[in-house]
Design a protein around this motif. Structure first.
Motif, short mmCIF file in Angstrom:
data_model
loop_
_atom_site.label_atom_id
_atom_site.label_comp_id
_atom_site.label_asym_id
_atom_site.label_seq_id
_atom_site.Cartn_x
_atom_site.Cartn_y
_atom_site.Cartn_z
N PHE A 4 1.03 5.40 0.33
CA PHE A 4 0.24 6.28 1.18
C PHE A 4 -0.89 6.99 0.45
O PHE A 4 -1.77 7.55 1.07
N ALA B 102 4.60 4.20 13.97
CA ALA B 102 4.42 3.38 15.17
C ALA B 102 4.54 1.90 14.85
O ALA B 102 5.16 1.13 15.60
N PHE B 103 3.98 1.52 13.69
CA PHE B 103 4.00 0.11 13.30
C PHE B 103 5.42 -0.37 13.04
O PHE B 103 5.81 -1.48 13.42
N ASN C 133 -1.15 -4.12 9.54
CA ASN C 133 -0.28 -3.08 9.00
C ASN C 133 -0.54 -1.78 9.73
O ASN C 133 -1.13 -1.80 10.83
N HIS C 134 -0.13 -0.68 9.13
CA HIS C 134 -0.29 0.60 9.84
C HIS C 134 -1.77 0.91 10.05
O HIS C 134 -2.14 1.60 11.01
N GLU C 135 -2.62 0.40 9.14
CA GLU C 135 -4.04 0.69 9.33
C GLU C 135 -4.56 0.08 10.62
O GLU C 135 -5.48 0.61 11.24
N ALA D 159 0.85 6.33 11.98
CA ALA D 159 0.54 4.92 12.25
C ALA D 159 1.62 4.02 11.68
O ALA D 159 2.03 3.02 12.31
N THR D 160 2.12 4.35 10.48
CA THR D 160 3.22 3.56 9.90
C THR D 160 4.46 3.65 10.75
O THR D 160 5.15 2.64 10.99
N ILE E 286 -2.34 10.68 9.73
CA ILE E 286 -2.70 9.48 10.47
C ILE E 286 -1.95 8.28 9.91
O ILE E 286 -1.36 7.48 10.65
N GLN E 287 -1.96 8.19 8.57
CA GLN E 287 -1.27 7.06 7.94
C GLN E 287 0.21 7.06 8.29
O GLN E 287 0.78 6.04 8.68
N ILE F 196 -2.93 -0.08 13.45
CA ILE F 196 -2.62 0.87 14.52
C ILE F 196 -3.60 2.03 14.48
O ILE F 196 -4.12 2.47 15.52
N ALA F 197 -3.86 2.53 13.23
CA ALA F 197 -4.83 3.64 13.12
C ALA F 197 -6.20 3.20 13.62
O ALA F 197 -6.91 3.96 14.29
N LEU G 219 -0.32 9.53 17.94
CA LEU G 219 -1.39 9.13 17.01
C LEU G 219 -2.76 9.29 17.66
O LEU G 219 -3.73 9.75 17.02
N SER H 68 -6.28 3.23 17.34
CA SER H 68 -6.40 4.56 17.96
C SER H 68 -7.81 5.11 17.79
O SER H 68 -8.40 5.63 18.75
N LEU I 71 0.85 -1.18 0.00
CA LEU I 71 0.00 0.00 0.00
C LEU I 71 0.89 1.24 0.00
O LEU I 71 1.72 1.40 0.88
#
Lengths: 227, 247
Positions: A5, A179-180, B89-91, A176-177, A172-173, B93-94, A197, B97, A3
């Motif tokens: 961004f 943090a991930f 994935n990062h989603e 979040a990335t 946000i993306q 984590i989003a 976040l 939150s 994916l």
């Protein structure tokens, strides 16, 4: 598949079938139709209360001929609010991040207010181009500036909404990335990032509501000038 | 009512009226049936953990007991994660939150919002109840006042009786007065007649007496007068002697 961004901002399709119509009309499903009953359930009561109060507050400064726009403003507000708020959920597509949609809402409505002003009271409408109390030598310059400002309005309306929402979603993306990615390597930093976040999400919720409100409020202001 | 329309349409032009009946169905505002409307439930369906309806737990309870649905949920989740049907994935984590924000919001503001919505409805009911109560109190007050008026009306007959008595007394008094006046006047006239008669008799009497005196005095001749005077003197002398003799 990876994916990027910006994939979240692509108009959604499924096996080549565009789903944008579904994305635009899905929020309609979430708002129950007002019933003919005297006492309703909590959802309908709150919804009716909110729309009544909002419309009343918005139409306070407008004179009587502006009240024709009440249904339009209320439905626009509910539409934008629901699109923005639903876009905060993961894996959703927010139609209001598309400049085409926002310009498609802003330009015709702004143009409608200008044309109404020019048709019903052309002198007053043109008079808005010159603020009161300007010194005489400045008048020509100021007329030009005010005209430019008038024509920038639809651009500003559309771009404001698009930019706010796109920026928010992107942030946000990104965070979040971050943090991930940091989670396996530096958990404490990941937790800090997660906190950031969380705060950003709170901000985005507020921005979603405020941007919808600002769009409708500015339109009502433009109408107030011209009606 | 619809059956009546159908009967009427059967008599008229068959096809046209039938189509009219069906076409106008979109304009109906009621269900055209007299069956009683089922009442709405007061509260929404029960849910556990905010999204799962209680009915699922009831459905699975006979076969899998209390922990059945939880096992199902965990199994599904682990299946989706292990087979990478759902990719973390990062989603994710989003999603975590925004999920935290939503759950926090609902837990903190949920009861207040629900109470507010309930209050809106209660205010509506209270307003209608107030109207009804006001109408009832005013009507019961009207009943009280009507009863009082009826009692007053009963008393009014006593008042009329008293007034009638008053008037009767006045009439009686008036009658007696006039009777008295009449007797008085009659007596006065009779007294006048009596006085007149008395006067007549007295005058006659006086006249007669005067006449008799005059005729007597006239009939006394001087001879008689001398004789009587001499007799009186001789009587007196005799009397004086007898007195002197006694003394």
């Amino acid at each position: 598949m990876m994916l990027s961004f910006f994939d979240q901002f692509l108009s959604p399709t499924f096996l080549g079938i565009p789903l944008i119509a579904l994305a635009l009309t899905l929020p309609w499903v979430l708002f129950p139709k007002p019933t003919t009953k005297w006492l309703n359930n909590r959802t309908v009561t709150l919804q009716s209360w909110f729309i009544n109060r909002f419309t009343q507050q918005l139409l306070l400064p407008l004179n009587l001929s502006g009240h024709k726009w009440a249904a339009l403003f209320a439905s626009l507000m509910v539409f934008l609010l629901s699109l923005n708020m639903l876009g905060l959920l993961p894996y959703t597509f927010t139609p209001t991040t598309q400049l085409s949609l926002n310009m498609g809402l802003a330009v015709p409505l702004w143009l409608a207010t200008v044309i109404i002003g020019m048709r019903t009271q052309p002198t007053v409408a043109l008079g808005h181009l010159l603020p009161e109390g300007t010194p005489t030598p400045l008048i020509p310059v100021l007329i030009i500036i005010e005209t430019i400002s008038l024509f920038i309005r639809p651009l500003a309306l559309g771009v404001r909404l698009t930019a706010n929402l796109t920026a928010g979603h992107l942030l946000i993306q990104l965070i979040a990335t971050a943090a991930f990615v940091l989670a396996p390597m530096m958990p404490t930093v990941a937790i800090l990032t997660a906190t950031v976040l969380f705060l950003l999400t709170l901000l985005e919720v507020a921005v979603a509501m405020i941007q919808a409100y600002v769009f409708v409020l500015l339109l009502s202001l433009y109408l107030q000038e011209n009606v | 009512m619809l059956s009546r329309v159908v009967l009427v349409s059967a008599f008229l032009n068959h096809a046209l009226s039938l189509s009219l009946v069906q076409a106008s169905r979109s304009l109906h505002t009621t269900s055209q049936s007299l069956a009683p409307v089922p009442s709405l439930p007061e509260k929404g369906g029960k849910v556990r953990h905010g999204i799962f309806p209680e009915e699922i737990f009831q459905l699975l309870y006979p076969k899998t007991g209390v922990t059945g649905p939880y096992m199902l949920g965990t199994g599904l989740l682990l299946y989706m994660l292990s087979k990478e049907i759902y990719v973390i994935n990062h989603e994710t984590i989003a999603a975590l939150s925004i999920g935290t924000v939503i759950v926090y919001g609902v837990k903190k503001f949920g009861p207040d919002v629900a109470a507010f919505a309930d209050k809106l409805n209660q205010d509506k009911v209270a307003k209608a109840q107030e109207v009804k109560d006001l109408a009832m109190t005013s009507l019961s007050q009207a009943i009280e006042e009507e009863k009082k008026e009826q009692w007053r009306a009963e008393g009014r007959s006593l008042l009329f009786d008293a007034k009638k008595n008053n008037v009767a007394m006045l009439l009686e008094t008036n009658y007696r007065e006039r009777l008295h006046m009449v007797t008085h006047e009659v007596k006065r006239r009779l007294d006048y007649q009596v006085a007149l008669q008395d006067l007549n008799r007295r005058m006659e009497q006086e006249h007669m007496v005067n006449w008799v005196e005059k005729s007597v005095v006239g009939s006394i001749t001087p001879q008689q007068e001398k004789e009587s005077i001499a007799k009186c003197i001789s009587d007196l002398k005799a009397l004086a002697k007898s007195t002197q003799a006694m003394a």
